[in-house]
Design an enzyme around this catalytic site. Structure first.
Site, short mmCIF file in Angstrom:
data_model
loop_
_atom_site.label_atom_id
_atom_site.label_comp_id
_atom_site.label_asym_id
_atom_site.label_seq_id
_atom_site.Cartn_x
_atom_site.Cartn_y
_atom_site.Cartn_z
N TYR A 1 -58.15 -16.30 -18.89
CA TYR A 1 -57.43 -15.02 -18.72
C TYR A 1 -55.94 -15.26 -18.51
O TYR A 1 -55.33 -16.01 -19.24
CB TYR A 1 -58.03 -14.19 -17.56
N LYS B 1 -69.46 -15.45 -22.76
CA LYS B 1 -68.64 -14.96 -23.88
C LYS B 1 -68.47 -16.03 -24.97
O LYS B 1 -68.25 -15.71 -26.13
CB LYS B 1 -67.28 -14.48 -23.35
N VAL C 1 -66.75 -15.42 -13.19
CA VAL C 1 -66.56 -15.04 -11.78
C VAL C 1 -67.73 -15.45 -10.88
O VAL C 1 -67.66 -15.25 -9.67
CB VAL C 1 -66.27 -13.53 -11.59
N SER D 1 -68.73 -14.72 -17.29
CA SER D 1 -67.93 -14.73 -18.54
C SER D 1 -68.11 -15.97 -19.40
O SER D 1 -67.64 -15.99 -20.53
CB SER D 1 -66.45 -14.58 -18.21
N TYR E 1 -74.15 -6.26 -22.47
CA TYR E 1 -73.05 -7.08 -21.95
C TYR E 1 -73.41 -7.61 -20.55
O TYR E 1 -73.28 -8.80 -20.26
CB TYR E 1 -71.75 -6.26 -21.92
N1 GLN Z 1 -69.45 -9.59 -15.79
C1 GLN Z 1 -68.13 -9.81 -15.33
C2 GLN Z 1 -67.25 -8.60 -15.59
O1 GLN Z 1 -67.36 -8.00 -16.61
C3 GLN Z 1 -67.55 -11.03 -16.00
C4 GLN Z 1 -66.14 -11.31 -15.62
C5 GLN Z 1 -65.81 -12.76 -15.48
O2 GLN Z 1 -66.66 -13.62 -15.32
N2 GLN Z 1 -64.51 -13.03 -15.51
O3 GLN Z 1 -66.46 -8.22 -14.79
#
Ligand code: GLN
Length: 304
Positions: A240, A66, A258, A63, A188
């Site tokens: 988050y 992003k 993650v 993530s 994505y």
């Molecule tokens: N690719 C992961 C997902 O979409 C990214 C989530 C994350 O890093 N929080 O679940």
């Protein structure tokens, strides 16, 4: 300030947490990573840098990507972006569907998965070659031409991305995706699969700490005003449903993934990246959060 001693003290103090939590395993490839690794890299804007542990080992940024896609999307369509994505903290998990249904397909912010899927759609609609552009943007930010996607990790996530597919279909239903659900999901997953080290991330995010010398690449410009807004969203939405806790403990804008990476920055001073794959229930690295909390406590250098 003796940063070397500070990093060593941090390393000692986080040892009791070394085996807490576990790495993400809902993406099969990530379950293969050795969870017992830790790296930290501090990039000071005056050019000095300090590191410890596995700070030059590549990991899946997930993530954290992003932030890069937000920077590009904002540059491509400006304020129009906010007609399709909100900028309020979500208070819910990164992959939650509930809020999106209540809010008629307008994601709360760009850093939850729903918001990032809309960013992906913007990149697909406005870039001639989105895959090449995205990776060249990241390489230039990090000053490292060797940075690349992991097609293995991308396929591993794509092959079982049922929740993200549900989110994408809901967005599509509400008219908030212009491209096909499949194209959005594939790109994505590819952006999430980029592999970087703490060193790369600290270098890349130093551009968000240094707004007086705007970074630009292929028409995408990190103007001071854009950097201010991206940092504000990192501060309020970067973790988050743990964004408040991170802000409280660490006091820096930042972003987690993650894969166990966290990158944070102090405007006009430094960018710092940490990596340790074991996560807490909210999907944030346990050792990473502890290390950053100690760093801003010991140096007294946060934004507050
Ligand atoms: N690719 C992961 C997902 O979409 C990214 C989530 C994350 O890093 N929080 O679940």
């Amino acid at each position: 300030m003796n940063y070397r001693h500070i990093l060593e003290e941090i390393y000692r103090e986080i040892q009791p947490f070394a085996y807490e939590g576990k790495q993400a395993d809902y993406i099969p490839s990530l379950a293969q990573v050795n969870p017992d690794q830790f790296g930290i890299y501090l990039h000071l804007l005056d050019g000095e840098h300090y590191s410890l542990g596995e700070s030059e080992v590549n990991f899946s940024i997930q993530s954290i990507s992003k932030v890069f896609s937000l920077a590009i999307a904002l540059s491509l369509i400006g304020k129009q972006l906010w007609e399709r994505i909100g900028k309020e903290p979500s208070g819910s998990a990164f992959n939650s569907l509930v809020q999106l249904e209540y809010e008629h397909g307008k994601p709360r912010n760009p850093f939850i998965n729903a918001g990032a899927l809309v960013l992906t759609d913007v990149l697909l609609s406005h870039l001639e070659n989105p895959e090449d552009f995205f990776i060249s943007f990241v390489r230039k930010l990090a000053h490292n031409p060797a940075i690349d996607y992991s097609h293995e990790v991308a396929m591993s996530e794509y092959s079982c991305c049922y929740l993200n597919a549900s989110i994408a279909y809901l967005l599509k239903h509400h008219g908030n995706l212009q491209n096909s659900v499949d194209d959005v999901l594939r790109f994505y997953c590819l952006m999430c699969s980029v592999e970087m080290s703490c060193k790369d991330l600290a270098q890349a995010f130093s551009a968000f700490a240094r707004s007086n010398e705007p970074f630009s690449h292929g028409g995408v410009q990190l103007t001071p005003s854009r950097v201010k807004r991206i940092n504000a969203i990192m501060q309020t939405c970067g973790f988050y449903d743990e964004a408040g806790e991170f802000s409280f403990l660490v006091g820096l804008p930042g972003k987690s993934g993650v894969g166990g990476g966290i990158v944070a920055l102090c405007p006009a001073k430094y960018a710092i990246a940490v990596w340790s794959p074991r996560l807490n229930a909210r999907g944030n690295s346990i050792m990473g959060m502890k290390a950053l909390e100690l760093f801003t406590t010991l140096t007294t250098q946060s934004i507050f």
